[in-house]
Design an enzyme around this catalytic site. Structure first.
Site, PDB file in Angstrom:
ATOM      1  N   LYS A 195      25.871 -10.508  19.337  1.00 48.83           N
ATOM      2  CA  LYS A 195      24.528 -10.551  19.914  1.00 48.83           C
ATOM      3  C   LYS A 195      23.894 -11.903  19.610  1.00 48.83           C
ATOM      4  CE  LYS A 195      20.268  -7.740  20.008  1.00 48.83           C
ATOM      5  NZ  LYS A 195      19.539  -6.652  19.332  1.00 48.83           N
TER       6      LYS A 195
ATOM      7  N   SER B 279      17.253  -3.597  22.726  1.00 50.76           N
ATOM      8  CA  SER B 279      17.427  -4.990  23.097  1.00 50.76           C
ATOM      9  C   SER B 279      18.878  -5.434  23.228  1.00 50.76           C
ATOM     10  CB  SER B 279      16.749  -5.879  22.062  1.00 50.76           C
ATOM     11  OG  SER B 279      17.430  -5.780  20.808  1.00 50.76           O
TER      12      SER B 279
ATOM     13  N   SER C 211      17.786  -0.600  19.009  1.00 49.04           N
ATOM     14  CA  SER C 211      18.409  -1.627  19.853  1.00 49.04           C
ATOM     15  C   SER C 211      19.927  -1.606  19.889  1.00 49.04           C
ATOM     16  CB  SER C 211      17.933  -3.017  19.430  1.00 49.04           C
ATOM     17  OG  SER C 211      16.614  -3.229  19.852  1.00 49.04           O
TER      18      SER C 211
END
Lengths: 526, 502
Positions: free
Chosen positions: A90, A165, A189
């Site tokens: 990420k 997210s 997330s």
């Protein structure tokens, strides 16, 4: 199916076995994933899971692993179980040699001078890093639509959100662009994107994985965790990244449990599994509710005792979360001021003072959702409001922790749907922040209490055919229980479906016209 | 420049009662910084003692320096404070480019040490108790240098340079309770208090304690109230008063300025003031009335600090003797008069004299050498006496030579210069320079005969009983022997030669 298509659909555990047996090389595996990324990630209808693809370095690490294996001897023996298995990271987690943007314009083009601890551990295990995945700006969002570099699409339906997210990491794994990925979870997330993309995601116990190098949103809630297609794969990855780190003062000193063994020896016979009364029913989509009940039934058949527990203070969790998270974020994001790194915007008119440069930089560099949360947090911490907002929210946090304690006195693990709905359409909730926030209602309590949570695919909702996530929650430092129960439920469900849920996902058309890097460049230019 | 009116100090004291308060920042001399592994070193090239943590890079986390906590506990104990069993750091949020994270990590409502006191001895021997509110830990900011414009101030500067070497250096801030009842002794007390804090942290070995380097920095709060009134007046805070003398002057000046403001019937403005050494006055800084909102909240990246009672007691056992007690003990041991001892303390050679005595010198000899010879040389070299490099053993050796009559005092001083110039040990220098006192009478008698022959009139006077005239002959002999003769022996030999009874 081409040979490569078979390869990329293998689990990380299966890949690791093939690599160890010499049936395939890491370069072949890594190249297959890079080809897949090139095929499905770019273009106007591409998944757009990646913000940066790390082709050269990934292949170099893969070649190194292959060379070590080929040479044999002690060095080959000492290779980590996952050596040569590629992974995506990420883009909130800093990496030397690749840009780290946090999905924000304010860090466009920034290269970290240091590696996050989890990235160091991936490198120590010699796992090729395929690239950096898309996210809501600074991890603020539940749809990845708040990325400054454009949204990620859900591989199950390209017009829908992949969650957020960490939509990039979840979509990359769901679209077979990577077997594994790292995510971060502040309020869901990792788990909510896992739920809406039919993948597995784990938020470990707070402190069990080092946060050093994860760009902080809310320090007391953030946690890095694994994203994968199977429960065992998450356990394998969790074992690589977990454990004490002297760079993170909140990192737990205890040695990590054997999570992989837990996932391999799953068993729920005689276990008490608690349904949280407050986390299903009203407000949850019917198809989600159906799949949830189906999982309960399967667990019961496998010998688990299903009990109902009540967590009456969970109804305040969302409100308290939206005070604590923005408060911490407003302070954590203060460092992005154009003075030392990243974007610097000079105001058009005089005078050119430091305050005005900082202001212009932050005005231009941050997106609306980030600004919204900074303003909210700044307000909540202000003199005269602190006690009413931040102070009260901390008290709620204590109440939520007590709810968990009481619940875990009655059950070994707790269970709920991961998200109240399946994936919604891109743009559907973009202008309604409150509706967007509600998506995290079932995942937030775990962050508020620091307990671990795992989301795994629970099937497809009847009404829209989209994936539903089942969330398991365990007491702090009992992450192994999640893997033990998760592995059982996963095998029961797959037996029922006749294979992994992702086998039912639509084939993605190969767009293969634009490499991802040029896509990012195009967006950077606009 | 200041155009503020002032009252004479005497008049101010007639009308008003001063209340003081101090915030003294002490930079700790830990090897590394408060929250990072970067070196804590003064004076290096800008931005070399920094890592990603000190620069506030994305993703970094702080880790508390254990030695800094130990030093803070030691300071707390030396200030007779209670030590908190658990305490936390907080974030003080404000945007300024010398603070890389745009917040300072500092203790706020949970200081590590609180409720202490320090007994301050004033020059006339009276003891004044200053109560300590708390001592808390925080990190220092970077250093800004404003370029262009005038006098290095931010106003009118073209641009500013930032050096983050100091960013993250551990600080302990010591805050007093309001100090009442000092009256006209307020300026003296101010200086004595800061001096005492400086001495304590130096004695503990937790800080280099050099005020000129900013290791110890003082903010002085002053307010006045009419005699007999309970309620405090409005205070001013004079920032960064960075020498002991300046502390005294700044407090005196602010008392005089406040008095003039109050006399004019105007209210004192609550503000920070800047001290100017050149004009010995303060100018207005930032108004504090629009109180900054720092949005403090507990630092979520750090866990609470737990100071177990065992740990605190272990640290207490390592504390050196408090400076005031040590001074009393040493003066009694050495038998110096109050005046002699004060001179030794003011000259900063107390430690050196102690070491010299330990090496075998008597207290009188040690004082004679340090005060009589070394302090003056240090002044000329513009260094602290202790930094001149005189070893206690050297003094002991020199003194032995003098006592044995091998060399005289004048020669001994010359030998000391030789030692400082790196020419070798005293014995080697005596040898090399041929400095031994001439003890063979042969060469002396030759010189005496020559001197008597050259000054027959003087010789006659001595023969006639005018013994005071002997000085002229002794002088000539000393000159001829280039000072190497023992003057006492020369005198004896002259009298012998002339057949005069001494």
């Amino acid at each position: 199916m081409t040979e490569n298509n078979v390869l990329i659909r293998l689990s990380a555990a299966a890949l690791a076995e093939k690599l160890a047996a010499g049936e395939v090389t890491s370069v072949e595996v890594t190249q297959a994933y890079l080809d897949r990324i090139a095929a499905v990630d770019g273009g106007p209808r591409g998944v757009h899971a990646f913000l940066h693809v790390n082709t050269e370095e990934a292949l170099a690490v893969a070649a190194e692993v292959d060379a070590i294996r080929a040479a044999g001897g002690a060095a080959a023996e000492e290779l980590h179980e996952l050596a040569g298995v590629p992974i995506a990271v990420k883009d909130l987690i800093v990496t030397i040699g690749q840009p780290t943007t946090a999905g924000s314009k304010i860090l466009e083009g920034w290269h970290s001078p240091y590696d996050a601890t989890v990235v160091k551990r991936l490198r120590d295990a010699k796992m090729p890093i395929l690239g950096k995945t898309n996210l809501d700006e600074f991890a603020m969002g539940s749809s990845t639509e708040h990325s400054a570099y454009g949204p990620t699409r859900n591989p199950w339906d390209l017009d829908r959100i992949p969650g957020g997210s960490g939509g990039g990491s979840a979509a990359a794994v769901a679209a077979f662009e990577a077997p594994l990925a790292l995510g971060t979870d502040t309020g869901g997330s990792i788990r909510q994107p896992g739920a809406v993309t039919g993948t597995v995601g784990v938020k470990p116990t707070y402190g069990s994985v080092s946060r050093y190098g994860a760009i902080a949103m809310a320090s007391s809630l953030d946690q890095i965790g694994p994203v994968s297609r199977t429960v065992l794969d998450s356990a394998l990855l969790h074992q690589v990244i977990g454990g004490h780190d002297p760079h993170d003062s909140t990192s737990l000193p205890d040695p990590l449990e054997d999570l992989v063994a837990a996932a391999r020896t799953g068993n729920v016979d005689g276990m008490k599994i608690g349904i949280i009364k407050e986390l299903h029913g009203e407000g949850y989509q019917a198809g989600v509710e159906n799949r949830f009940n189906e999982s309960l039934e399967l667990l019961k058949q496998a010998g688990a005792e299903i009990v109902e527990v009540s967590c009456p203070n969970f109804k305040y969790a969302l409100g308290a979360y939206y005070l604590i998270m923005p408060s911490e974020a407003s302070s954590n994001l203060a460092k992005f001021d154009g003075v030392r790194y990243g974007l610097r915007v000079l105001p058009k008119d005089a005078p050119l003072t430091i305050e005005r440069v900082m202001g212009a930089t932050r005005a231009a560099g941050f997106g609306d959702e980030v600004k919204r949360r900074i303003i909210l947090g700044t307000y909540a911490l202000s003199a005269g409001y602190y006690d009413a907002y931040y102070g009260s929210a901390q008290k709620v946090r204590t109440l939520i922790q007590r709810d968990f304690e009481a619940a875990f006195a009655q059950a070994d693990v707790l269970i709920s749907p991961t998200a109240p709905t399946t994936a919604f359409k891109l743009g559907e909730k973009l202008n309604d922040p409150l509706a967007m926030y509600l998506n995290d209602v079932a995942t937030i309590p775990a962050n508020m209490a620091g307990v671990p949570g795992l989301s795994l695919p629970g099937g497809l909702a009847d009404e829209d055919g989209l994936p539903v996530g089942i969330q398991l929650l365990a007491p702090a430092r009992q992450d192994a229980r999640l893997y033990r129960v998760g592995a059982v439920l996963e095998s029961l469900l797959e037996a029922k479906w006749g294979g992994p849920l992702l086998d039912r996902a639509p084939e993605l058309a190969a767009s293969a016209v634009e490499p991802v890097e040029t896509l990012v460049d195009a967006q950077e230019a606009k | 420049m200041s155009t503020d009116a002032t009252l004479s100090f005497e008049e101010a004291m007639e009308k008003y009662d001063p209340v003081l308060g101090f915030e003294v920042h002490v930079e700790l001399n830990t090897k590394t910084k408060m929250f990072s592994s970067a070196p804590n070193v003064f004076g290096d090239e800008p931005n070399t003692n920094v890592n990603e943590v000190d620069l506030g890079m994305p993703g970094v986390l702080p880790v508390v320096n254990r030695t800094a906590i130990e030093s803070s506990i030691k300071i707390g104990l030396a200030l007779n404070c209670k030590i908190a069993e658990t305490c936390r750091f907080a974030r003080k949020n404000y945007f300024y480019p010398d603070t890389p994270k745009n917040f300072q990590t500092s203790q706020y409502d949970e200081p590590i040490a609180y409720d202490g006191y320090l007994d301050i001895e004033l020059s006339d021997g009276t003891v004044f108790r200053v109560e300590i509110e708390r001592a808390h830990m925080e990190e220092d900011a970077g250093k800004l240098t404003h370029m262009g414009g005038s006098a290095g101030r931010i106003q009118g500067a073209d641009y500013s340079l930032v050096d983050y070497n100091r960013s993250g250096v551990p600080l302990v801030e010591i805050v007093t309770k309001p100090i009442q009842g000092a009256g006209s002794r307020a300026p003296e007390l101010a200086k004595a208090y800061v001096a005492a804090v400086r001495e304590i942290v130096k004695n503990l070995g937790v800080s280099d304690a050099k005020m000129e380097r900013g290791n110890v920095r003082c903010d002085a709060n002053v307010s006045l109230r009419p005699h007999g009134r309970e309620r405090f007046g409005i205070r001013s805070e004079t920032k960064n008063v960075n020498s002991l003398r300046a502390v005294e002057h700044a407090v005196r000046y602010e008392i005089q300025r406040h008095a003039a403001v109050l006399d004019s019937g105007e209210p004192v403005i609550q503000e920070t003031r800047h001290w100017h050494e050149d004009t010995r006055s303060t100018t207005s800084g930032r108004a504090k009335s629009d109180a900054d909102d720092y949005r403090y909240f507990p630092e979520p990246d750090l866990v609470p600090i737990v100071a177990s009672r065992e740990w605190v007691e272990e640290l207490r056992a390592t504390l050196p003797e408090p400076p005031a007690e040590r001074r009393k003990r040493l003066q009694a041991d050495w038998g110096y008069s109050d005046l002699e001892f004060r001179d030794v303390v003011n000259a900063g050679v107390m430690d050196e004299i102690e070491e010299t005595i330990a090496a075998g010198a008597t207290a009188t000899v040690a004082r004679k050498w340090w005060m009589g010879e070394i302090v003056g040389r240090a002044k000329n070299a513009d260094v602290d006496p202790g930094q001149l490099g005189v070893k206690p053993e050297t003094i002991v050796e020199l003194n032995k030579m003098v006592e044995a009559g091998k060399i005289n005092n004048k020669m001994a001083a010359e030998v000391l210069d030789g030692v400082l110039a790196g020419e070798g040990t005293p014995a080697e220098i005596v040898e090399k320079r041929g400095l031994a006192v001439v003890s063979d009478d042969g060469p002396l008698l030759e010189a005496i005969d020559a001197a008597l022959a050259a000054q027959p009139g003087v010789a006659d006077k001595i023969r006639g009983g005018k013994l005071q005239a002997i000085g002229a002959i002794v002088g000539a002999v000393m000159k001829a022997t280039r000072g190497q003769a023992d003057a006492g022996r020369v005198k004896e030999l002259i009298l012998e030669r002339l057949g005069v009874e001494g």
